[in-house]
Design a protein around this motif. Structure first.
Motif, PDB file in Angstrom:
ATOM      1  N   VAL A 163      53.297 158.076  87.416  1.00 26.02           N
ATOM      2  CA  VAL A 163      52.051 157.979  86.634  1.00 26.02           C
ATOM      3  C   VAL A 163      52.008 159.034  85.527  1.00 26.02           C
ATOM      4  N   THR A 195      54.954 161.469  90.733  1.00 25.21           N
ATOM      5  CA  THR A 195      55.304 160.637  91.890  1.00 25.21           C
ATOM      6  C   THR A 195      54.894 161.373  93.163  1.00 25.21           C
ATOM      7  N   ARG A 219      56.055 147.992  80.890  1.00 24.10           N
ATOM      8  CA  ARG A 219      55.754 149.417  80.681  1.00 24.10           C
ATOM      9  C   ARG A 219      54.366 149.576  80.070  1.00 24.10           C
ATOM     10  N   HIS A 262      54.957 161.199  84.549  1.00 25.65           N
ATOM     11  CA  HIS A 262      55.807 160.540  85.558  1.00 25.65           C
ATOM     12  C   HIS A 262      55.554 161.098  86.958  1.00 25.65           C
ATOM     13  N   MET A 274      44.319 151.662  88.165  1.00 22.58           N
ATOM     14  CA  MET A 274      45.533 151.798  88.982  1.00 22.58           C
ATOM     15  C   MET A 274      45.739 150.586  89.854  1.00 22.58           C
ATOM     16  N   GLN A 295      50.516 152.605  90.341  1.00 21.46           N
ATOM     17  CA  GLN A 295      50.833 152.742  88.914  1.00 21.46           C
ATOM     18  C   GLN A 295      49.587 152.512  88.061  1.00 21.46           C
ATOM     19  N   ASP A 340      53.580 156.218  91.738  1.00 18.95           N
ATOM     20  CA  ASP A 340      54.935 155.983  91.256  1.00 18.95           C
ATOM     21  C   ASP A 340      55.029 156.150  89.733  1.00 18.95           C
TER      22      ASP A 340
END
Ligand code: SF4
Length: 321
Positions: free
Chosen positions: A22, A10, A292, A8, A215, A219, A20
């Motif tokens: 990742v 950021t 997701r 996660h 990416m 993201q 954001d």
């Protein structure tokens, strides 16, 4: 075993969220490619992994399980395990230092300059074509390929486990590019290295990586083994990105789906799926529900309500959840 695990992650610059949430792992001994359009957050992620950019959220663990933001681990220790190969070696090689001083500098900074380590560096330099006659030269007296090799030896001076290479072949002639890629590949096994290779050059990525992560607007939208992703991308963005590459083979060019529209601003990304305004197979749900990243078969993951393999078989049914 993973040498790097991002959870996660950021990265923010003021109000702009460049990366954001990742999550990504780099496995021991692999070369992972990170691709995407300019401004998608690739280089920000590289700088954060190399310790040059703080994370605003999430975590980065190096191979021994230590979080990179653990206060108990000295930054110098962490940075010696992960080294960044800069896009422009000219910017990282001081013009006032000779090659000999440049190669010795990383050892001196980490108080590891001794006859044994210096011999190791000189031997490594010779083995990749940097002969002793170059040691007294200054960066402006080197060719582009020689400058990249000096930068590579500097990166390897502290015996890292991971090299983050940001556009390592940019600006080089095709033959010099090939030499550098062959060199990176040849060093991987003997030195026990893993590579994160960031490049917009899909031919380079297709040639040297084992896995690819794609990416889009900060993201990760798809990951998987390189050959599988190149042959059958599941995310519509991956398909568009690959088909925009004019140098891929003609069969794939025939299936071209050009990307429409501009990349939206990362400071105000679209709702739901960030790609929905440019996606040729978007449906109503895509504008409201965030897809997701979900693991699938064959070591692949995709963040899409209608991944292409499924979209063609059953284009009206979204993936549940
Ligand atoms: Fe396209 Fe929807 Fe998939 Fe996003 S979630 S890539 S808009 S199909």
């Amino acid at each position: 075993m993973n040498v790097l695990t991002l959870k996660h992650a950021t990265i923010r610059y003021g109000r702009l969220t460049a990366v954001d949430g990742v999550s990504l792992e780099l496995r021991k001994g692999e070369t992972l490619g990170l691709v995407g359009e300019s401004g998608c957050g690739k280089s920000s992620l590289a700088r954060a992994i190399a310790g040059l950019q703080p994370l605003a959220g999430g975590s980065l663990c190096v191979e021994d399980g230590l979080r990179a933001d653990d206060t108990g681990q000295r930054p110098v220790d962490r940075r010696s395990k992960i080294q960044l190969l800069f896009q422009d070696p000219g910017a990282s090689l001081s013009p006032r230092m000779t090659v000999q001083s440049l190669l010795a500098e990383p050892l001196k900074i980490r108080r590891r300059h001794n006859p044994q380590n210096w011999e190791r560096i000189v031997t490594l330099a010779r083995s990749i074509g940097l002969g002793d006659q170059l040691l007294e030269r200054y960066p402006h007296q080197l060719s582009g390929g020689q400058a990249r090799r000096v930068a590579l030896v500097r990166a390897l001076a502290t015996e890292p486990s991971t090299i983050v290479a940001d556009e390592p072949t940019a600006g080089l002639d095709i033959s010099v590019q090939g030499d550098l890629l062959n060199l990176l590949r040849a060093l991987r096994g003997p030195l026990g290295l893993s590579y994160l290779l960031i490049s917009h050059n899909l031919n380079v990525v297709g040639r040297v990586t084992d896995r690819v992560a794609v990416m889009y607007l900060g993201q990760i939208v798809e990951t998987g083994p390189t050959a599988e992703l190149f042959n059958a991308p599941a995310h519509p963005y991956t398909q568009a990105l690959f088909s925009a590459n004019l140098t891929l083979d003609s069969a794939r060019r025939r299936e071209r789906r050009l990307l429409k529209g501009e990349v939206p601003s990362a400071s105000n990304p679209p709702s739901g799926c960030r790609f929905h305004k440019r996606c040729p197979v978007a449906q109503a749900v895509c504008a409201s529900q965030i897809p997701r990243l979900r693991p699938g078969q064959n070591d692949r993951s995709v963040a899409c309500h209608f991944p292409l393999a499924i979209a063609s078989a059953n284009s009206s049914q979204a993936i549940s959840g």
